[in-house]
Design a protein around this motif. Structure first.
Motif, PDB file in Angstrom:
ATOM      1  N   ALA A 197       3.364   7.261   5.751  1.00 35.26           N
ATOM      2  CA  ALA A 197       3.935   5.919   5.926  1.00 35.26           C
ATOM      3  C   ALA A 197       2.830   4.867   5.902  1.00 35.26           C
ATOM      4  N   LYS A 198       1.713   5.146   6.563  1.00 34.14           N
ATOM      5  CA  LYS A 198       0.577   4.209   6.562  1.00 34.14           C
ATOM      6  C   LYS A 198       0.028   4.041   5.156  1.00 34.14           C
ATOM      7  N   GLY A 208       1.675   4.570   2.419  1.00 31.87           N
ATOM      8  CA  GLY A 208       2.696   3.879   1.645  1.00 31.87           C
ATOM      9  C   GLY A 208       2.627   2.366   1.802  1.00 31.87           C
ATOM     10  N   LYS A 209       2.351   1.890   3.015  1.00 31.70           N
ATOM     11  CA  LYS A 209       2.225   0.449   3.250  1.00 31.70           C
ATOM     12  C   LYS A 209       1.034  -0.128   2.481  1.00 31.70           C
ATOM     13  N   ILE A 210      -0.071   0.610   2.464  1.00 34.03           N
ATOM     14  CA  ILE A 210      -1.244   0.143   1.718  1.00 34.03           C
ATOM     15  C   ILE A 210      -0.932   0.102   0.225  1.00 34.03           C
ATOM     16  N   ALA A 220       2.030  -0.240  -1.191  1.00 32.85           N
ATOM     17  CA  ALA A 220       2.996  -1.309  -1.475  1.00 32.85           C
ATOM     18  C   ALA A 220       2.316  -2.660  -1.636  1.00 32.85           C
ATOM     19  N   SER A 221       1.239  -2.887  -0.903  1.00 30.25           N
ATOM     20  CA  SER A 221       0.542  -4.173  -0.992  1.00 30.25           C
ATOM     21  C   SER A 221      -0.539  -4.180  -2.075  1.00 30.25           C
ATOM     22  N   ASP A 277      -8.871  -1.628   1.879  1.00 25.96           N
ATOM     23  CA  ASP A 277      -7.674  -0.828   1.637  1.00 25.96           C
ATOM     24  C   ASP A 277      -8.010   0.483   0.933  1.00 25.96           C
ATOM     25  N   GLU A 321      12.390   8.511   0.401  1.00 24.09           N
ATOM     26  CA  GLU A 321      12.419   7.047   0.256  1.00 24.09           C
ATOM     27  C   GLU A 321      13.711   6.571  -0.410  1.00 24.09           C
ATOM     28  N   ARG A 349       9.522  -2.970  -1.260  1.00 21.57           N
ATOM     29  CA  ARG A 349       8.306  -2.360  -0.726  1.00 21.57           C
ATOM     30  C   ARG A 349       7.976  -1.231  -1.693  1.00 21.57           C
ATOM     31  N   GLN A 375      14.379  -6.374   4.569  1.00 16.77           N
ATOM     32  CA  GLN A 375      13.121  -6.964   5.026  1.00 16.77           C
ATOM     33  C   GLN A 375      13.021  -7.018   6.554  1.00 16.77           C
TER      34      GLN A 375
END
Length: 516
Positions: A235-236, A238-240, A242-243, A260, A329, A500, A506
């Motif tokens: 999950a961590k 995945g957030k990186i 996504a950005s 990152d 997902e 995302r 959101q």
């Protein structure tokens, strides 16, 4: 003559010899950089314009990235009303560009060209190409940390080998074998929901845990709690990712790491370590004489293939990451939006509930019983149309190729944005932005004007191998929820679809549940 002087002399001689080589290397890199960020955009823009393909102008170095970032930031600044006309909000750049430039347009991800295609016939030709003219495009360094070179990203013979293995794991007989494990996961979630009755329940998080638990039980012989550490790491990461989806790898950029990139590398190493522990546990069973030590699940098939030299250890790691990501997902997003839609449209919630009770009664869901849920099929398809989890289908030309009346140069990335087609009135009618599951009453093929107007799991040779698995999981979860609970949207719910890794709410998706 001292030894120090001789060493210094030799060192100076070596430096003088290397300086011309170093200078030539730097010149070469500068030329390569200039070609990428200036010459290619200039010549390619002219080449495509001669064919009638235009788009937003290329801006030095960043292409259209800044423009896209500003448009997305503005469109997502506040929630929207309870409308399903979400295309201008979620992908405002595509929405705007398509209106201006038409169904085929050229845009720029940094200095990388992208051909955006929404014309149905061209989409069919691209995705159904069997000559090998197109492959999956290369991922940037951060995205590759998450997906590796697994089934989603692989090409050529490697993809063929991995696809055969995945087909075996997802055939009809295998699905019958995993159904009972899906039911156990849903039962645990529903039991947990008894404590939430009458209170806000954030279902996107609930469905994330559910789908991860299903993947764990069916493919890896564990549970969500047993694999929680690795899920948190994914999950961590995945957030990186996504950005950093729009990050461009320039020549020489690999010499320097951003914050990152450094964090993604550490997370990747920790995820790999967790998967290696899983591998070692299965191998220990084999060494101890367990006849079924490798297991008969997907993970066991991967390990057995590695023993037979069909795939490497790194391939196993990549496939595990791909499967965990793709396996939860998309289904999590599908379940979230379907429940939100049913909460918005209680008349359809009641129709679906009556069908479930009529067909399944109080019996445990079965393959044959679930196949008879016609209203459920319509609801799932309409949810996938209005709120598709996957918003990009990408290919890259590996040679110069003719598509329709256009000539596509080698190395061109082609992007199909499904949301554009799913919200196109010319393909679905003037009621395109209304929730009307009955449009699928006669099946998918007659719902829209063309076959490729609705491709939630892709199209052609690379159609998603987990299509039946995901659909089965969604039907099991929805039928069991409807049988136990009624639900409404919480007053705190804010309608704000956003991209995302997949498209999700959101600000979360709180609902209020009540026992039947």
């Amino acid at each position: 003559m001292s030894a120090g002087f001789m060493v210094s002399n030799i060192f100076s001689t070596i430096l003088r010899a290397l300086c011309p080589l170093l200078f030539m290397f730097l010149v070469f890199k500068l030329v390569e950089f200039a070609v990428k960020i200036w010459w290619i955009p200039l010549t390619l823009t002219k080449f495509m314009e001669k064919q009638g393909i235009r788009g937003p102008p290329y801006k030095f170095l960043h292409g259209n990235n800044k423009e896209v970032g500003l448009m997305v930031m503005e469109s997502s600044a506040k929630p929207m009303d309870f409308s399903h006309d979400i295309f201008p909000r979620v992908q405002p750049h595509f929405y705007s560009w398509i209106k201006i430039h038409g169904s085929v347009l050229l845009c720029w991800l940094g200095p990388k060209p992208q051909l955006i295609v929404t014309d149905p016939e061209l989409i069919r030709e691209i995705l159904n190409n069997k000559r090998g003219d197109f492959q999956k495009p290369k991922k940037n360094s951060i995205v590759k940390r998450l997906l590796g070179d697994g089934l989603v990203s692989a090409n050529g013979e490697k993809w063929v080998r991995h696809r055969k293995l995945a087909n075996k794991a997802f055939n009809g007989e295998s699905l019958r074998g995993v159904l009972s494990k899906m039911v156990i996961s849903v039962e645990e979630m529903i039991s947990r929901w008894r404590d939430y009755e009458g209170r806000d329940t954030e279902i996107s998080g609930e469905f994330r845990v559910l789908t991860l638990d299903v993947i764990s039980r069916t493919a890896f012989g564990s549970s969500y709690l047993q694999g929680k550490n690795m899920f948190d790491l994914l999950a961590k990461l995945g957030k990186i990712v996504a950005s950093n989806v729009q990050k461009i790898d320039f020549p020489g950029s690999g010499l320097f790491q951003s914050k990152d990139e450094a964090e993604a590398k550490i997370l990747d190493q920790q995820i790999t370590k967790s998967i290696m522990k899983m591998i070692e546990a299965r191998e220990k069973k084999v060494r101890n004489g367990d006849a079924n030590g490798y297991g008969d699940d997907y993970f066991g098939m991967l390990l057995q293939s590695q023993v037979n030299s069909n795939i490497s250890l790194q391939d196993i790691v990549d496939e595990c990451k791909t499967f965990y990501l793709a396996g939860h997902e998309t289904t999590s997003a599908l379940l979230t939006w379907t429940v939100v839609l049913l909460a918005m449209h209680p008349e359809w919630q009641e129709r679906a509930r009556k069908e479930v009770i009529q067909v399944l009664g109080s019996n445990t869901p079965s393959i044959d019983g679930l196949a008879q849920l016609k209203i459920m099929n319509m609801l799932i398809n309409e949810s996938l149309r209005l709120y598709p989890p996957v918003l990009f289908l990408t290919k890259a030309s590996i040679r110069k190729v003719r598509v329709g009346k256009f000539t596509i140069p080698s190395g061109m990335e082609l992007v199909v944005p499904p949301l554009a087609a799913y919200h196109d009135p010319s393909q679905w009618g003037d009621d395109v932005n209304l929730f009307k599951p009955e449009r699928f009453a006669q099946g998918v093929t007659t719902a829209a004007s063309t076959q490729v107007s609705f491709i939630p799991f892709g199209y052609g040779p690379r159609i998603c191998v987990g299509l039946n698995f995901a659909t089965l999981e969604a039907k099991v979860a929805l039928s069991m929820i409807l049988r136990c609970y009624t639900f409404t949207l919480s007053p705190s719910y804010q309608h704000a679809p956003a991209l995302r890794i997949t498209m999700g709410p959101q600000h979360g998706a709180p609902i209020i549940i009540h026992s039947q």
